[in-house]
Design a protein around this motif. Structure first.
Motif, mmCIF file in Angstrom:
data_model
loop_
_atom_site.group_PDB
_atom_site.id
_atom_site.type_symbol
_atom_site.label_atom_id
_atom_site.label_comp_id
_atom_site.label_asym_id
_atom_site.label_seq_id
_atom_site.Cartn_x
_atom_site.Cartn_y
_atom_site.Cartn_z
ATOM 1 N N MET A 1 -6.653 6.489 -10.589
ATOM 2 C CA MET A 1 -6.189 5.110 -10.579
ATOM 3 C C MET A 1 -7.347 4.165 -10.891
ATOM 4 S SD MET A 1 -4.608 2.727 -7.554
ATOM 5 C CE MET A 1 -2.914 3.244 -7.529
ATOM 6 N N SER A 2 -8.500 4.458 -10.324
ATOM 7 C CA SER A 2 -9.690 3.658 -10.587
ATOM 8 C C SER A 2 -10.057 3.690 -12.063
ATOM 9 C CB SER A 2 -10.857 4.181 -9.745
ATOM 10 O OG SER A 2 -12.071 3.618 -10.166
ATOM 11 N N LYS A 3 -10.037 4.876 -12.629
ATOM 12 C CA LYS A 3 -10.401 5.058 -14.036
ATOM 13 C C LYS A 3 -9.459 4.290 -14.957
ATOM 14 C CE LYS A 3 -10.916 8.683 -17.483
ATOM 15 N NZ LYS A 3 -10.774 10.097 -17.788
ATOM 16 N N TYR A 4 -8.153 4.428 -14.745
ATOM 17 C CA TYR A 4 -7.163 3.799 -15.618
ATOM 18 C C TYR A 4 -7.044 2.291 -15.408
ATOM 19 C CZ TYR A 4 -5.537 8.428 -17.020
ATOM 20 O OH TYR A 4 -5.447 9.710 -17.524
ATOM 21 N N SER A 5 -7.330 1.827 -14.199
ATOM 22 C CA SER A 5 -7.195 0.395 -13.912
ATOM 23 C C SER A 5 -8.460 -0.394 -14.214
ATOM 24 C CB SER A 5 -6.815 0.179 -12.443
ATOM 25 O OG SER A 5 -7.883 0.569 -11.595
ATOM 26 N N GLU B 1 -2.589 -6.645 -10.488
ATOM 27 C CA GLU B 1 -2.274 -6.713 -11.917
ATOM 28 C C GLU B 1 -2.976 -5.597 -12.682
ATOM 29 O OE1 GLU B 1 -3.357 -10.820 -12.746
ATOM 30 O OE2 GLU B 1 -1.255 -11.261 -13.176
ATOM 31 N N SER B 2 -4.235 -5.346 -12.353
ATOM 32 C CA SER B 2 -4.983 -4.263 -13.009
ATOM 33 C C SER B 2 -4.353 -2.904 -12.714
ATOM 34 C CB SER B 2 -6.438 -4.257 -12.542
ATOM 35 O OG SER B 2 -7.092 -5.426 -12.957
ATOM 36 N N ILE B 3 -3.913 -2.720 -11.486
ATOM 37 C CA ILE B 3 -3.272 -1.462 -11.104
ATOM 38 C C ILE B 3 -1.942 -1.307 -11.841
ATOM 39 C CG2 ILE B 3 -2.175 -0.234 -9.187
ATOM 40 C CD1 ILE B 3 -4.427 -1.444 -7.382
ATOM 41 N N CYS B 4 -1.169 -2.381 -11.883
ATOM 42 C CA CYS B 4 0.120 -2.328 -12.580
ATOM 43 C C CYS B 4 -0.071 -2.024 -14.058
ATOM 44 C CB CYS B 4 0.878 -3.649 -12.406
ATOM 45 S SG CYS B 4 1.569 -3.855 -10.756
ATOM 46 N N LYS B 5 -1.086 -2.617 -14.645
ATOM 47 C CA LYS B 5 -1.371 -2.349 -16.059
ATOM 48 C C LYS B 5 -1.672 -0.871 -16.265
ATOM 49 C CE LYS B 5 -4.077 -3.987 -19.956
ATOM 50 N NZ LYS B 5 -5.100 -4.905 -20.421
ATOM 51 N N PHE C 1 -0.472 1.543 -14.573
ATOM 52 C CA PHE C 1 0.795 2.251 -14.453
ATOM 53 C C PHE C 1 1.763 1.910 -15.579
ATOM 54 C CE2 PHE C 1 -0.163 2.687 -9.785
ATOM 55 C CZ PHE C 1 -0.150 4.071 -9.764
ATOM 56 N N GLY C 2 1.397 0.928 -16.394
ATOM 57 C CA GLY C 2 2.270 0.545 -17.501
ATOM 58 C C GLY C 2 3.467 -0.269 -17.067
ATOM 59 N N ILE C 3 3.303 -1.022 -15.971
ATOM 60 C CA ILE C 3 4.387 -1.862 -15.481
ATOM 61 C C ILE C 3 3.874 -3.281 -15.251
ATOM 62 C CG2 ILE C 3 5.603 0.057 -14.372
ATOM 63 C CD1 ILE C 3 4.500 -0.980 -11.669
ATOM 64 N N THR C 4 4.795 -4.200 -15.060
ATOM 65 C CA THR C 4 4.438 -5.585 -14.760
ATOM 66 C C THR C 4 4.469 -5.805 -13.251
ATOM 67 O OG1 THR C 4 6.723 -6.351 -14.813
ATOM 68 C CG2 THR C 4 5.514 -6.346 -16.927
ATOM 69 N N LEU C 5 3.918 -6.928 -12.828
ATOM 70 C CA LEU C 5 4.008 -7.278 -11.409
ATOM 71 C C LEU C 5 5.467 -7.425 -10.984
ATOM 72 C CD1 LEU C 5 1.142 -9.865 -10.823
ATOM 73 C CD2 LEU C 5 1.402 -7.649 -9.737
ATOM 74 N N SER C 6 6.277 -7.981 -11.863
ATOM 75 C CA SER C 6 7.702 -8.136 -11.555
ATOM 76 C C SER C 6 8.342 -6.789 -11.289
ATOM 77 C CB SER C 6 8.433 -8.823 -12.706
ATOM 78 O OG SER C 6 7.939 -10.114 -12.890
ATOM 79 N N GLN C 7 8.021 -5.811 -12.112
ATOM 80 C CA GLN C 7 8.573 -4.476 -11.911
ATOM 81 C C GLN C 7 8.066 -3.877 -10.599
ATOM 82 O OE1 GLN C 7 7.254 -2.994 -15.763
ATOM 83 N NE2 GLN C 7 9.374 -2.461 -16.248
ATOM 84 N N PHE C 8 6.806 -4.124 -10.294
ATOM 85 C CA PHE C 8 6.237 -3.591 -9.059
ATOM 86 C C PHE C 8 6.978 -4.138 -7.847
ATOM 87 C CE2 PHE C 8 3.382 -3.729 -5.420
ATOM 88 C CZ PHE C 8 2.955 -2.408 -5.359
ATOM 89 N N ASN D 1 0.821 -1.209 0.000
ATOM 90 C CA ASN D 1 0.000 0.000 0.000
ATOM 91 C C ASN D 1 0.857 1.262 0.000
ATOM 92 O OD1 ASN D 1 -1.924 -1.934 0.189
ATOM 93 N ND2 ASN D 1 -2.909 -1.132 2.011
ATOM 94 N N GLU D 2 1.955 1.224 0.729
ATOM 95 C CA GLU D 2 2.858 2.377 0.744
ATOM 96 C C GLU D 2 3.457 2.605 -0.639
ATOM 97 O OE1 GLU D 2 7.163 3.364 2.708
ATOM 98 O OE2 GLU D 2 5.674 2.398 3.988
ATOM 99 N N LYS D 3 3.832 1.514 -1.299
ATOM 100 C CA LYS D 3 4.395 1.635 -2.640
ATOM 101 C C LYS D 3 3.347 2.186 -3.615
ATOM 102 C CE LYS D 3 7.390 -0.504 -5.957
ATOM 103 N NZ LYS D 3 8.408 -1.504 -6.145
ATOM 104 N N LEU D 4 2.108 1.707 -3.506
ATOM 105 C CA LEU D 4 1.032 2.219 -4.359
ATOM 106 C C LEU D 4 0.804 3.711 -4.109
ATOM 107 C CD1 LEU D 4 -1.567 -0.688 -4.209
ATOM 108 C CD2 LEU D 4 -0.185 0.002 -6.175
ATOM 109 N N ARG D 5 0.809 4.094 -2.855
ATOM 110 C CA ARG D 5 0.605 5.509 -2.504
ATOM 111 C C ARG D 5 1.734 6.357 -3.090
ATOM 112 N NH1 ARG D 5 -3.625 8.057 -1.470
ATOM 113 N NH2 ARG D 5 -4.265 6.672 0.201
ATOM 114 N N LYS D 6 2.965 5.852 -3.005
ATOM 115 C CA LYS D 6 4.111 6.574 -3.555
ATOM 116 C C LYS D 6 3.984 6.707 -5.071
ATOM 117 C CE LYS D 6 9.150 6.454 -3.659
ATOM 118 N NZ LYS D 6 10.358 5.736 -3.264
ATOM 119 N N MET D 7 3.534 5.646 -5.736
ATOM 120 C CA MET D 7 3.358 5.692 -7.189
ATOM 121 C C MET D 7 2.282 6.704 -7.570
ATOM 122 S SD MET D 7 3.776 1.626 -8.013
ATOM 123 C CE MET D 7 3.615 1.745 -9.793
ATOM 124 N N LEU D 8 1.215 6.751 -6.792
ATOM 125 C CA LEU D 8 0.160 7.752 -7.034
ATOM 126 C C LEU D 8 0.728 9.162 -6.910
ATOM 127 C CD1 LEU D 8 -3.010 6.490 -5.108
ATOM 128 C CD2 LEU D 8 -2.754 6.765 -7.563
#
Length: 103
Positions: free
Chosen positions: A21-25, A48-52, A54-61, A4-11
């Motif tokens: 984030m909701s709209k794009y995911s 996975e939907s969130i990463c998509k 952001f244009g990244i993979t789960l591995s990158q996340f 969650n902290e990483k997601l917040r930082k990405m936002l």
């Protein structure tokens, strides 16, 4: 790693809101809201939907590297898709061309 902290930082880094984030995911606003307000860890499918978005993979996340991630914008996606259709010989030729051009 605190997901969650990483997601917040990405936002924050993108200047996105939870709504954006909701709209794009493609996830509901309540799903995104619950991740942050209730501090729930998203499921793999949700992540996975969130990463998509952001244009990244789960591995990158989940990578520990704090370096900048390379996003696959439309131009890079097209280039990658074109690359995937090339034969091994064609890939070698294109790679050599790029190396020559970068000198």
């Amino acid at each position: 790693m605190d997901v969650n902290e990483k997601l917040r930082k990405m936002l924050t880094n993108r200047g996105w809101t939870e709504y954006k984030m909701s709209k794009y995911s493609g996830l509901s606003e309540s799903t995104i809201g619950n991740i942050f307000s209730r501090n729930t860890v998203p499921s793999i499918a949700t992540l996975e939907s969130i990463c998509k978005a952001f244009g990244i993979t789960l591995s990158q996340f989940f990578a520990d590297d704090d370096g900048e991630l390379v996003e696959l914008n439309d131009e890079l996606k097209e280039l990658f898709n074109d690359w995937m259709t090339l034969s091994r010989e064609q890939k070698k030729a294109v790679s050599q061309l790029l190396k020559t051009m970068n000198k």
